[in-house]
Enzyme design. Structure first.
Site, short mmCIF file in Angstrom:
data_model
loop_
_atom_site.label_atom_id
_atom_site.label_comp_id
_atom_site.label_asym_id
_atom_site.label_seq_id
_atom_site.Cartn_x
_atom_site.Cartn_y
_atom_site.Cartn_z
N GLU A 1 20.48 14.29 24.96
CA GLU A 1 20.50 12.97 25.59
C GLU A 1 21.61 13.06 26.64
O GLU A 1 22.79 13.07 26.30
CB GLU A 1 20.83 11.87 24.56
CG GLU A 1 19.85 11.75 23.40
CD GLU A 1 18.64 10.88 23.72
OE1 GLU A 1 18.44 10.55 24.91
OE2 GLU A 1 17.90 10.55 22.78
N GLU B 1 13.63 6.78 32.44
CA GLU B 1 14.05 8.01 31.76
C GLU B 1 13.04 9.13 31.99
O GLU B 1 13.42 10.29 32.16
CB GLU B 1 14.21 7.75 30.26
CG GLU B 1 14.72 8.97 29.51
CD GLU B 1 14.45 8.92 28.02
OE1 GLU B 1 14.08 7.85 27.51
OE2 GLU B 1 14.59 9.98 27.38
N HIS C 1 16.36 14.46 27.59
CA HIS C 1 16.22 13.01 27.50
C HIS C 1 17.46 12.35 28.08
O HIS C 1 18.46 13.00 28.37
CB HIS C 1 16.11 12.57 26.03
CG HIS C 1 14.80 12.91 25.38
ND1 HIS C 1 13.83 11.98 25.11
CD2 HIS C 1 14.30 14.10 24.97
CE1 HIS C 1 12.78 12.58 24.54
NE2 HIS C 1 13.05 13.87 24.45
#
Ligand code: ZN
Length: 268
Positions: A231, A99, A154
């Site tokens: 996200e 990530e 993210h």
């Protein structure tokens, strides 16, 4: 991804120390002069562009070597409501694509897109080879720069069967009260542009229609500038992961975020 997976190695380099210079050298003064000239040149070059005169904060989540210093990364910081870890390693795909790498790539593409539109960009980290900074420090960097809007990037470590992206919004806590409304406006534009321009669906497992208020995160709790965290997809889901690791999706994601920032700032 905001929960810590296990540390992966034992090597323990210390984070770069902050060293305050005792005196301002002539070279530093020269650099300061050069920097102010280059700021003036930048302003001249940027005038007429859609983001001329705007300052945008970009916070690529985690960092590529957070795994190497668990003592530092796990130390507790105050996030405005509660104690939490300084940072975490973030998640990764089954194939081992991290990530931290994804966040850095999208953040770098986004910074380039924003600069091309005339913005000055404030990044919370400058490569993917370091440790930290802590999540509260990231908020302080963006606040101190008085950015016009900030986005944290993210990718999630959600359930294997869950797909999609979520925009995490702040919840009023005193510190962030003045930026709740603009943060919600920005989050809504960001949700719309990311959905229509990237091919990633809204989350099937988190939030409502791609939006989720969160009161347990430093970025949301400590912000004094309009702020949202995205996200961009679920790294634990095979379909999302296959998209997230490609340069083409990463550039598309950056473009969609840049478009949302431009739309938000032009409407203010
Ligand atoms: Zn994360």
């Amino acid at each position: 991804m905001l929960a810590p997976p296990p540390a992966q190695a034992q090597q323990l380099p210390q984070p770069a120390a902050m060293v305050a210079p005792a005196t301002v050298s002539r070279a530093a003064k020269r650099n300061a002069d050069t920097s102010s000239h280059s700021t003036a040149r930048h302003a001249k070059r940027a005038s007429g562009l859609p983001l001329a005169g705007k300052v945008v904060g970009v916070d690529p989540g985690h960092n590529g070597r957070n795994w190497s210093d668990p003592t530092y990364i796990d130390h507790q910081i105050w996030n405005g409501r509660q104690w939490e870890n300084c940072n975490t390693t973030g998640t990764q795909t089954d194939g081992g694509y991290t990530e931290a790498r994804f966040n850095w790539n999208v953040g770098s593409d986004l910074a380039a897109d924003l600069r091309a539109e005339g913005a000055r960009v404030v990044l919370t980290r400058h490569n993917n080879d370091g440790v930290g900074p802590c999540v509260n420090t990231r908020a302080h960097i963006l606040n101190a720069a008085h950015v016009d809007v900030a986005v944290a990037i993210h990718a999630d470590g959600g359930p294997v069967g869950g797909r999609g992206f979520t925009v995490l919004e702040p919840v009023a806590d005193g510190i962030n009260n003045r930026v709740i409304k603009p943060s919600y406006r920005f989050a809504s534009v960001l949700r719309n542009d990311f959905r229509t321009q990237t091919g990633m669906p809204v989350s099937t497992y988190d939030g409502t229609d791609g939006l989720q208020p969160r009161d347990d995160l430093a970025g949301e709790n400590l912000t004094t500038v309009p702020y949202a965290l995205i996200e961009c997809g679920n790294m634990r889901n095979a379909t999302d992961a296959a998209m997230l690791v490609t340069a083409s999706f990463q550039k598309r994601a950056a473009r969609a975020i840049a478009n949302a920032i431009t739309t938000f700032l032009r409407r203010r």
